[in-house]
Design an enzyme around this catalytic site. Sequence first.
Site, PDB file in Angstrom:
ATOM      1  N   HIS A 229       0.870  -1.183  -0.070  1.00  0.00           N
ATOM      2  CA  HIS A 229      -0.017  -0.142  -0.176  1.00  0.00           C
ATOM      3  C   HIS A 229       0.879   1.280  -0.163  1.00  0.00           C
ATOM      4  CE1 HIS A 229       0.959   0.029   4.123  1.00  0.00           C
ATOM      5  NE2 HIS A 229       0.650   1.219   4.463  1.00  0.00           N
TER       6      HIS A 229
HETATM    7  C1  UD1 Z   1      -2.212   5.231   5.843  1.00  0.00           C
HETATM    8  C2  UD1 Z   1      -0.713   5.579   6.295  1.00  0.00           C
HETATM    9  C3  UD1 Z   1      -0.048   4.420   6.407  1.00  0.00           C
HETATM   10  C4  UD1 Z   1      -0.404   3.295   6.924  1.00  0.00           C
HETATM   11  C5  UD1 Z   1      -1.534   3.008   6.323  1.00  0.00           C
HETATM   12  C6  UD1 Z   1      -2.358   1.771   6.760  1.00  0.00           C
HETATM   13  C7  UD1 Z   1      -0.614   8.206   6.460  1.00  0.00           C
HETATM   14  C8  UD1 Z   1       0.317   9.132   5.537  1.00  0.00           C
HETATM   15  N1  UD1 Z   1      -0.344   6.864   5.959  1.00  0.00           N
HETATM   16  O1  UD1 Z   1      -1.966   5.010   4.457  1.00  0.00           O
HETATM   17  O2  UD1 Z   1       1.189   5.131   7.155  1.00  0.00           O
HETATM   18  O3  UD1 Z   1       0.505   2.408   6.775  1.00  0.00           O
HETATM   19  O4  UD1 Z   1      -2.691   4.063   6.391  1.00  0.00           O
HETATM   20  O5  UD1 Z   1      -3.390   1.309   5.918  1.00  0.00           O
HETATM   21  O6  UD1 Z   1      -1.144   8.291   7.408  1.00  0.00           O
HETATM   22  N2  UD1 Z   1      -9.436   4.563   1.558  1.00  0.00           N
HETATM   23  C9  UD1 Z   1     -10.622   4.053   1.430  1.00  0.00           C
HETATM   24  N3  UD1 Z   1     -11.041   3.370   2.566  1.00  0.00           N
HETATM   25  C10 UD1 Z   1     -10.593   3.720   3.841  1.00  0.00           C
HETATM   26  C11 UD1 Z   1      -9.273   4.405   4.136  1.00  0.00           C
HETATM   27  C12 UD1 Z   1      -8.785   4.803   2.781  1.00  0.00           C
HETATM   28  O7  UD1 Z   1     -10.959   3.755   0.288  1.00  0.00           O
HETATM   29  O8  UD1 Z   1     -11.085   3.491   5.063  1.00  0.00           O
HETATM   30  C13 UD1 Z   1      -8.717   4.845   0.296  1.00  0.00           C
HETATM   31  C14 UD1 Z   1      -9.042   6.302  -0.168  1.00  0.00           C
HETATM   32  O9  UD1 Z   1      -9.146   6.339  -1.547  1.00  0.00           O
HETATM   33  C15 UD1 Z   1      -7.799   7.128   0.344  1.00  0.00           C
HETATM   34  C16 UD1 Z   1      -6.598   5.939   0.235  1.00  0.00           C
HETATM   35  O10 UD1 Z   1      -7.394   4.620   0.577  1.00  0.00           O
HETATM   36  O11 UD1 Z   1      -7.490   8.067  -0.366  1.00  0.00           O
HETATM   37  C17 UD1 Z   1      -5.379   6.040   0.964  1.00  0.00           C
HETATM   38  O12 UD1 Z   1      -5.814   6.197   2.519  1.00  0.00           O
HETATM   39  P1  UD1 Z   1      -4.933   7.276   3.437  1.00  0.00           P
HETATM   40  O13 UD1 Z   1      -5.643   6.926   4.906  1.00  0.00           O
HETATM   41  O14 UD1 Z   1      -4.703   8.388   2.934  1.00  0.00           O
HETATM   42  O15 UD1 Z   1      -3.464   6.316   3.382  1.00  0.00           O
HETATM   43  P2  UD1 Z   1      -3.301   4.828   3.520  1.00  0.00           P
HETATM   44  O16 UD1 Z   1      -2.535   4.672   1.970  1.00  0.00           O
HETATM   45  O17 UD1 Z   1      -4.263   4.054   3.851  1.00  0.00           O
END
Ligand code: UD1
Length: 413
Positions: A229
Amino acid sequence: MKVMLVCGARPNFMKVASIISAIDDYNSSSVSAGKIERLLVHTGQHYDGKMSQSFFDDLGLPQPDVNLEVGSGSHAEQTAEIMKRFEPLLRKEMPDVVLVVGDVNSTIACSLVASKTAYDVRSNGGASRPLVGHVEAGLRSFDRSMPEEINRILTDAISDFLFTSEESGRENLLREGVGEDKIFFVGNTMIDTLLKHRARSRESSILENLGLSRKSEATVQPYGVVTLHRPSNVDDRNVFGEIIAALAEVARKFPLIFPIHPRTLNRIKEFGLEGNFRSIEPGRRSLDVAPGIYCIEPQGYLDFMQLMSNAKLILTDSGGMQEESTILGVPCITLRENTERPCTIAYGTNHLAGVRKENITNLTFRLTAGTNANKRPEAPPLWDGSAGKRIIAILAEKLIREHNSEHVILERD
Ligand code: UD1
């Protein structure tokens, strides 16, 4: 003493679970010097059921007292939104301590707000500002292109209590000029939760559901587990393509089960990589999962623990899985050039492969050719299930016992 605990993203939930349980134990102990009031705040950084609520269910976590419901956004949007929504809550609740965990955007956002908030009303004789505790302090990848590295450095710089999980944490913090008196080596809260729930995870039927084993027979088909991820791995078409090519080659020897993070699924669709994956029909009972990469939904904690525990190999860019595989004794190939958790390499079965196809496949075939020969018998120091208890004991000692009061006045340094 009032402790506000912050969580926001998937890996945070296992860490706060250990601390909540330690607070509950402290409060029910007859030797406690005073009660600890706790408030659990979910920022809403992760919000899908499979990324959030399923962990609360599996870990028996209480529902958050407050959910800030920030959702997704750019780093600036997400961090700013958390800060905006967190500040009035902090002023209203006036906790003595704000505990943040890990290295996600919720961690830096809430620690930054807490470190700059002075309470203007002290009607209860409480603290003039919250003290900030960072759980999992001092980890460094020395790679500032990782958003998590920025979050770690900044959170550590403004925290009052730095609770480290491995010995490298102390060295890194001292090198950055943090005072010795702020650093507390307590162990690993994520491992507390793993040890607590390991027996329950063995009751999961995930292996039968995926056709990897039959309950009637004790056999499990050899398989690997993959998670990816990191933006640096999945957002770049070339890097992601190279990793997928390596996985496809590994998957000719044994199937790879790939629970897909929403970010990664989006990229697979965007880059048109769907053709590399097969899907598993849930509920199949046969032991005949053919070679290939199988995408499945993100898994809950107990199912995923069972999936990892029985794997021949893990391929990942996650931080937490490097630690969990160390304790589970399953070889882990980390698809990154660096790790902020060097003890997993020294004590565990973790190996850095980078993201080049040849390195990944060579290392995989070398590690799976023999038995798990690299495994060292001992766990890293203090990865013993009691990190949460140590954190709470330290806070209680400093804030309750030393001041002999449930509410103390603490001034800025
Ligand atoms: C975040 C953390 C990362 C951690 C990871 C665990 C930061 C900078 N990054 O990354 O350190 O290892 O979480 O998973 O805080 N999305 C969904 N559903 C959700 C959450 C996210 O669909 O419940 C999608 C959205 O499109 C979002 C993308 O995933 O834009 C990324 O989510 P985000 O929380 O920004 O970062 P992660 O890649 O999950």
